[in-house]
Design an enzyme around this catalytic site. Structure first.
Site, PDB file in Angstrom:
ATOM      1  N   GLU A 142     -24.528   9.132 -12.154  1.00 40.66           N
ATOM      2  CA  GLU A 142     -25.206   7.861 -12.354  1.00 40.66           C
ATOM      3  C   GLU A 142     -26.681   7.978 -12.723  1.00 40.66           C
ATOM      4  O   GLU A 142     -27.213   7.100 -13.392  1.00 40.66           O
ATOM      5  CB  GLU A 142     -25.070   7.022 -11.071  1.00 40.66           C
ATOM      6  CG  GLU A 142     -23.643   6.620 -10.749  1.00 40.66           C
ATOM      7  CD  GLU A 142     -23.044   5.735 -11.817  1.00 40.66           C
ATOM      8  OE1 GLU A 142     -23.657   4.699 -12.156  1.00 40.66           O
ATOM      9  OE2 GLU A 142     -21.967   6.093 -12.339  1.00 40.66           O
ATOM     10  N   SER A 431      28.763 -17.630   2.602  1.00 44.08           N
ATOM     11  CA  SER A 431      29.642 -17.247   3.711  1.00 44.08           C
ATOM     12  C   SER A 431      28.945 -16.462   4.813  1.00 44.08           C
ATOM     13  O   SER A 431      29.551 -16.211   5.865  1.00 44.08           O
ATOM     14  CB  SER A 431      30.829 -16.435   3.181  1.00 44.08           C
ATOM     15  OG  SER A 431      31.658 -17.248   2.377  1.00 44.08           O
TER      16      SER A 431
END
Length: 729
Positions: A142, A431
């Protein structure tokens, strides 16, 4: 000798020089030329030349005058602005944690982290004590001149402008040439605190902080200078390491290291440090949980910068390239996303989604079971579905007391905030509802050998007319036992039982087992036309396994604030009131065991292990279910389309049963088999005269628990009668 007239002439010495001055030695021609030119009168310049020269001189003096005054004004303003920002800066500790909201860390049943929600901070780290590899990686990536500049880098800004112009952008668009100090100024939002009255959300506030532009850049300069005056270089770097966002909800390098690697930022090596530093360029894009290969490629670039700037030796550089950073087991699995979302929703919002504190939640999740469920679903969908199919599925695995151990809410398991089909989708049950019809009958005194008629049936429904249920196979078996009726999912027999015991009794049993939605009023209730969620259905089946006691599914065991020992909230769920007798639950378990052994659920059968369950397929096959259990776990599976499109060639006994089998085979792998708590059919006498709707005779009396099957002649006659009624099968 005398002169004329007798006078003597005076003696005079000879003159060596004349009256003129003695001649000097000859001078060089150039010097003589200059003397000659000097003696010549100077010619005056023409008036136009004199005018231009005068104007230029005046302009130069004007520019100089304006320039030094303007420069003085700029420096004065810059100094005043720097002093203004300096006076506003607070001590270092006030800026370390950037969040306005807290985070939630979720632990599994073993106490291991499996998920995070919100922005995790992870705790303060210090530039002086953090891993040197991480500190160097950040600086190399950076701001390589960080320790030599005074907050701004004119060289860096000039280089950024050159790059932007070369790429066709504006001079301040794209690369900004910002130093770490300037980036910290942005992270601090130039000293502007978050105000809910100004910004609707924290995201809007942060977007405003990141906003570019010339004026923003200009303001960064005095703020950066003020930071440099207020804090040391290590303190500025400490702010950067703690406030930077690094993807996946991680705020600061400590949280990111914990989230991605399961270790502190003080312990990361070169490869891990490079991956973390690489996230600063684009946290979401390079997050290793989003794309590990892309993150590793970015880390390789950072390693090259570290090597070029002598932060890594040749050997360290080559070793880091050969062994790139990898995610921790928990981060790699990203398991339990749906489960984590469900737990977050089940807790109080002020301590979960809206918390301003860091919260720890201990849960019931079993990561092994979660991975088993995810892998099983992936295998079936990969091998058994057509390419391009948009069918979805959901899975819930829980213990008999309602503790949810695994949850899959859709095909894409590695998600957060997605639609959860296990908890949010209400679908008809088909079911799979039938066991509760038989539970009501068994609890009233019917038994698993009670005879019921399987024959055409028509019921008049007021306001709707006549209703005639049909069996799936279009045929009829005649008089059959309750066990056979459930084993083969016979519709007409089930409706007869429901009508005989009463729909209200069926609804009461279902509601008590955990159905929260309103159940249908008509006779179709028995066939599962009501809607509920997979989670509720699985919880209701857990009540059958545990002997007839209702359960409330739960996932949260304990909630506490980070660093605190006492819990703020505890378990909300678990076992409740008894719904049916233990004997009825044991009979029903046997009946459901026969579903898997000899009925519609044969594809779910597990080798060497007893299992019970029930298939379910709704009208037009829009939903397909299989829910079942072993002695250890209850698992529910749902399959269908989100838009209710009918499934093609899929029933509950097909793919859902296969998914269930794959899940349970993995879940039970290595676990010693335990018999199901079920009844022995030989202990119950067949009762052919009762339970045949609409016969008005009294319902059969409950068989006494433990009563043995009749022996001798009586037993023979009972068996013979049963064989006749079953048609000899």
């Amino acid at each position: 000798m005398s002169g004329k007239g007798g006078r003597r002439t005076p003696l005079v010495a000879d003159k060596r020089y004349g009256s003129a001055k003695p001649k000097a030695a000859p001078k060089p021609k150039a010097a003589a030329s200059r003397r000659t030119a000097a003696r010549r009168p100077r010619r005056k310049a023409s008036w136009p030349v004199r005018l231009i020269a005068g104007a230029a001189g005046f302009l130069a003096r004007g520019i100089w005058g304006i320039g030094w005054r303007a420069g003085f004004a700029v420096v004065s303003v810059l100094l005043l602005a720097t002093l203004f920002f300096y006076a506003q800066l607070q001590p270092l500790g006030a800026y370390v944690d950037a969040r306005t909201k807290g985070s939630v860390t979720l632990l599994d049943r073993e106490g291991q982290v499996f998920a995070w929600r919100g922005e995790t901070f992870g705790g303060q780290i210090d530039a002086a004590s953090v891993s040197p590899y991480l500190r160097n990686a950040v600086v190399a990536t950076e701001d390589k001149r960080f320790y030599s500049h005074f907050g701004i880098s004119p060289r860096g800004i000039a280089g950024a402008i050159r790059i932007n112009l070369a790429e066709g952008r504006g001079p301040l668009e794209g690369n900004g040439g910002s130093t770490i100090t300037q980036q910290v100024a942005k992270l601090l939002c130039l000293g502007v605190a978050y105000d809910p009255a100004v910004w609707k959300t924290e995201g809007d506030y942060e977007d405003d902080c990141r906003r570019g532009g010339v004026w923003r850049k200009i303001k960064e300069v005095p703020f950066a200078l003020a930071l440099e005056a207020k804090f040391s270089k290590d303190e500025i770097l400490t702010l950067y390491l703690n406030r930077a966002y690094l993807g996946a909800g991680a705020r600061g390098f400590e949280a990111a290291a914990q989230r991605y690697f399961g270790k502190s930022a003080n312990e990361v090596g070169p490869a891990e440090a490079a991956m973390l530093a690489g996230l600063l360029k684009a946290p979401t894009r390079y997050a290793p949980t989003a794309n590990l290969k892309r993150s590793q490629d970015r880390a390789a670039v950072v390693l090259g910068l570290m090597h070029d700037q002598s932060y890594l030796t040749d050997a360290q550089y080559q070793d880091a390239l050969a062994n790139p950073a990898r995610l921790s087991k928990a981060a790699s699995a990203r398991a339990g996303g749906y489960f984590a979302d469900w737990v977050m929703e089940s807790g109080p919002a002020f301590l979960t989604s809206d918390t301003t504190e860091d919260v720890i939640i201990r849960t019931t999740l079993d990561q092994h079971l979660q991975k088993s469920a995810e892998d099983a679903l992936k295998q079936i969908f990969t091998t058994r579905l057509k390419d391009g199919s948009k069918a979805q599925a959901a899975i819930v695995v829980m213990s008999a007391d309602g503790a949810v151990r695994a949850m899959v809410g859709g095909r894409d398991s590695q998600v957060s905030g997605a639609f959860n089909r296990a908890t949010q989708a209400k679908r008809q049950t088909g079911s799979t509802f039938k066991p509760f019809v038989y539970a009501a009958a068994l609890d009233m005194g019917w038994n698993l050998n009670t005879i019921v008629e399987d024959a055409p049936l028509t019921i008049h429904v007021p306001g709707s007319g006549d209703w005639s249920p049909k069996n799936y196979d279009k045929g009829y078996r005649g008089p059959i036992t309750l066990t056979e009726a459930l084993t083969h999912s016979v519709n007409t027999a089930t409706v007869r039982v429901s009508e005989a015991v009463g729909r209200n009794a069926v609804r009461e049993v279902a509601n008590n087992f955990g159905f929260e939605a309103d159940l249908a009023e008509g006779p179709a209730l028995a066939l599962g036309v009501s809607e509920t969620t997979l989670l509720e259905m699985t919880g209701a089946y857990a009540g059958i396994l545990n002997g007839g006691t209702s359960v409330r599914p739960y996932g949260m065991v304990e909630l506490r604030l980070q660093g605190e020992d006492s819990a703020l909230a505890g378990q909300e769920g678990g076992m409740g009131e008894r719904v049916i007798s233990d004997e009825a639950a044991r009979e029903l378990t046997y009946m459901m065991y026969q579903v898997i052994e000899n009925g519609t659920g044969r594809r779910a059968r597990l080798d060497g292990r007893q299992a019970a369950g029930k298939t379910g397929t709704t009208q037009a096959a829009r939903d397909a279910w299989f829910i079942g259990f072993t002695a250890d776990y209850v698992t529910g599976v749902w399959m269908g389309y989100d838009d209710n499109t009918p499934l093609t060639g899929v029933t509950g006994g097909g793919l859902p049963a296969e998914i269930w089998h794959e899940v349970m085979a993995r879940v039970e792998d290595g676990v010693p088999p335990t018999p199901l708590p079920m009844a022995n059919p030989g202990d119950y006498v067949m009762q052919p005269d009762y339970g045949v709707y609409p016969d008005t005779r009294p319902l059969p009396q409950p068989t006494q628990p433990g009563r043995q099957r009749p022996s001798g002649t009586e037993g023979f006659l009972v068996d013979l009668l049963g064989a006749i009624l079953r048609g000899g099968n």
